[in-house]
Design a protein around this motif. Structure first.
Motif, PDB file in Angstrom:
ATOM      1  N   ALA A  93       0.849  -1.190   0.000  1.00  0.00           N
ATOM      2  CA  ALA A  93       0.000   0.000   0.000  1.00  0.00           C
ATOM      3  C   ALA A  93       0.882   1.236   0.000  1.00  0.00           C
ATOM      4  O   ALA A  93       1.814   1.349   0.812  1.00  0.00           O
ATOM      5  CB  ALA A  93      -0.918   0.010   1.219  1.00  0.00           C
ATOM      6  N   ASN A  94       0.606   2.147  -0.897  1.00  0.00           N
ATOM      7  CA  ASN A  94       1.357   3.392  -0.990  1.00  0.00           C
ATOM      8  C   ASN A  94       0.406   4.540  -1.285  1.00  0.00           C
ATOM      9  O   ASN A  94      -0.752   4.324  -1.670  1.00  0.00           O
ATOM     10  CB  ASN A  94       2.413   3.303  -2.099  1.00  0.00           C
ATOM     11  CG  ASN A  94       3.504   2.294  -1.779  1.00  0.00           C
ATOM     12  OD1 ASN A  94       4.375   2.541  -0.958  1.00  0.00           O
ATOM     13  ND2 ASN A  94       3.442   1.129  -2.434  1.00  0.00           N
ATOM     14  N   ALA A  95       0.890   5.761  -1.104  1.00  0.00           N
ATOM     15  CA  ALA A  95       0.078   6.947  -1.356  1.00  0.00           C
ATOM     16  C   ALA A  95       0.788   7.839  -2.367  1.00  0.00           C
ATOM     17  O   ALA A  95       2.014   7.934  -2.385  1.00  0.00           O
ATOM     18  CB  ALA A  95      -0.163   7.718  -0.057  1.00  0.00           C
ATOM     19  N   VAL A  96      -0.011   8.495  -3.201  1.00  0.00           N
ATOM     20  CA  VAL A  96       0.507   9.424  -4.197  1.00  0.00           C
ATOM     21  C   VAL A  96      -0.115  10.792  -3.949  1.00  0.00           C
ATOM     22  O   VAL A  96      -1.342  10.915  -3.822  1.00  0.00           O
ATOM     23  CB  VAL A  96       0.180   8.945  -5.621  1.00  0.00           C
ATOM     24  CG1 VAL A  96       0.581  10.001  -6.646  1.00  0.00           C
ATOM     25  CG2 VAL A  96       0.881   7.623  -5.920  1.00  0.00           C
ATOM     26  N   ALA A 149       4.891   7.395   0.610  1.00  0.00           N
ATOM     27  CA  ALA A 149       4.131   8.424  -0.104  1.00  0.00           C
ATOM     28  C   ALA A 149       5.055   9.081  -1.113  1.00  0.00           C
ATOM     29  O   ALA A 149       6.254   9.261  -0.862  1.00  0.00           O
ATOM     30  CB  ALA A 149       3.589   9.467   0.868  1.00  0.00           C
ATOM     31  N   PHE A 150       4.486   9.440  -2.252  1.00  0.00           N
ATOM     32  CA  PHE A 150       5.273  10.031  -3.325  1.00  0.00           C
ATOM     33  C   PHE A 150       4.572  11.269  -3.869  1.00  0.00           C
ATOM     34  O   PHE A 150       3.368  11.238  -4.148  1.00  0.00           O
ATOM     35  CB  PHE A 150       5.469   9.018  -4.462  1.00  0.00           C
ATOM     36  CG  PHE A 150       6.192   7.784  -4.027  1.00  0.00           C
ATOM     37  CD1 PHE A 150       7.573   7.725  -4.041  1.00  0.00           C
ATOM     38  CD2 PHE A 150       5.477   6.680  -3.574  1.00  0.00           C
ATOM     39  CE1 PHE A 150       8.245   6.581  -3.616  1.00  0.00           C
ATOM     40  CE2 PHE A 150       6.130   5.531  -3.157  1.00  0.00           C
ATOM     41  CZ  PHE A 150       7.524   5.481  -3.173  1.00  0.00           C
ATOM     42  N   SER A 151       5.327  12.334  -4.016  1.00  0.00           N
ATOM     43  CA  SER A 151       4.845  13.522  -4.702  1.00  0.00           C
ATOM     44  C   SER A 151       5.152  13.353  -6.185  1.00  0.00           C
ATOM     45  O   SER A 151       6.246  12.926  -6.544  1.00  0.00           O
ATOM     46  CB  SER A 151       5.560  14.762  -4.157  1.00  0.00           C
ATOM     47  OG  SER A 151       5.209  15.913  -4.907  1.00  0.00           O
ATOM     48  N   ALA A 152       4.196  13.686  -7.046  1.00  0.00           N
ATOM     49  CA  ALA A 152       4.403  13.497  -8.483  1.00  0.00           C
ATOM     50  C   ALA A 152       3.701  14.599  -9.255  1.00  0.00           C
ATOM     51  O   ALA A 152       2.543  14.929  -8.991  1.00  0.00           O
ATOM     52  CB  ALA A 152       3.878  12.128  -8.921  1.00  0.00           C
ATOM     53  N   GLY A 153       4.426  15.153 -10.220  1.00  0.00           N
ATOM     54  CA  GLY A 153       3.830  16.151 -11.092  1.00  0.00           C
ATOM     55  C   GLY A 153       4.848  16.736 -12.049  1.00  0.00           C
ATOM     56  O   GLY A 153       6.000  16.955 -11.676  1.00  0.00           O
TER      57      GLY A 153
END
Length: 307
Positions: A186-189, A242-246
């Motif tokens: 389980a991970n969060a984005v 958790a990963f920040s992406a953009g």
């Protein structure tokens, strides 16, 4: 992106537009059968979920649509049951459904507090919970939850949204701990992309658009979706993160703990004040992977402090 989730069945909530639609299309392109979930109708009154599912099928992919609301526990159960009945299994859930209703703390009504928390946090848990027994039985699962920089770092006018999204990150950590023995990751984005929700610059919040200027207009949902595909892949064993992406940038967001200061049992306030810099220092920080690990750090530091 062909092959990363070949033969897998993935449920994507909030998939009728924006990030959810992009994730659904990318997962289908990567070989998944996608269950497209959205409750909002298209402008012509048809199902937005069915429009996206049809788009996937027109591109040669496999998809079905289901329009139940995951805010309801029964609705989430129905969604997962549809996936299992129609496609035989559920391998991954991308919990993307969300709502944003701005209000400053002093103006926050019970109605908009509950609506945002119910959709963003409860609606994430219900679909993960519904899929959980199936993933446990098959010894495999991937849960990708949608958090936000508002929840991780704070943002003006987002008390309800930020609290719900911080809760989503906490939920991802819990699911990772409980899922480890069952092959469930389980991970969060935390996505940053121009969507109908993020592009609305009305209200009290400081918008990404005002901070990034013209650059924000170039940050598309499709920049985030490859990360979601990777986190759904059997090859990705990362969990509890958790990963920040953009805009083509991906960065891990982590929770750390300072070495701290050991002042003995019930230290007086003056000693705390005097050692406050040591309490807050980040040099030599720890990164606990769960509460048990954090307690082990406590034990180690307390013993060291007595030596």
């Amino acid at each position: 992106m062909s092959g990363w989730v070949e033969g897998r069945v993935v449920v994507v909530t909030g998939a009728g537009s924006g990030l959810g639609r992009s994730h659904a299309l990318a997962l289908a392109e990567a070989g998944a059968t996608v269950v497209v979930n959205d409750v909002v109708p298209a402008p012509d009154g048809t199902s937005r979920a069915e429009v996206v599912a049809a788009e996937i099928r027109d591109r040669g992919g496999a998809a079905t649509a289901f329009t139940t609301s995951v805010n309801s526990w029964a609705g989430a159960e129905d969604l997962v049951e549809h996936a299992v009945t129609e496609h035989g299994r559920v391998d991954a859930v991308v919990a993307n459904a969300g709502v944003l209703l701005d209000a400053m703390v002093g103006n926050m009504s019970e109605e908009i507090w509950r609506e945002v928390v119910d959709v963003n946090l409860t609606g994430t848990f219900t679909v993960a919970r519904a899929a959980w027994p199936h993933m446990v039985r098959q010894g495999f699962g991937r849960l990708v939850l949608t958090t936000s920089a508002s929840g991780m770092f704070g943002n003006r006018g987002h008390a309800n949204y930020g609290a719900s999204k911080a809760g989503v990150f906490g939920l991802a950590r819990m699911l990772a701990v409980e899922g480890a023995e069952h092959g469930i990751a389980a991970n969060a984005v935390a996505p940053l992309a121009l969507t109908p929700m993020s592009g609305d610059t009305s209200g009290s919040r400081t918008s990404a658009a005002s901070q990034l200027g013209d650059l924000f207009a170039q940050m598309a949902p499709g920049d985030v979706s490859p990360l979601v595909v990777w986190l759904c892949s059997p090859e990705c064993e990362t969990t509890g993160q958790a990963f920040s992406a953009g805009g083509g940038r991906i960065a891990r967001i982590f929770v750390g703990e300072s070495r701290g200061w050991v002042g003995g049992r019930a230290p007086d306030v003056e000693r705390i004040r005097h050692n406050w810099a040591a309490v807050c220092a980040t040099e030599g920080f720890h990164e606990p992977v769960g509460m048990v690990d954090e307690l082990a750090i406590y034990a180690r530091e307390l013993r060291a402090g007595k030596s």
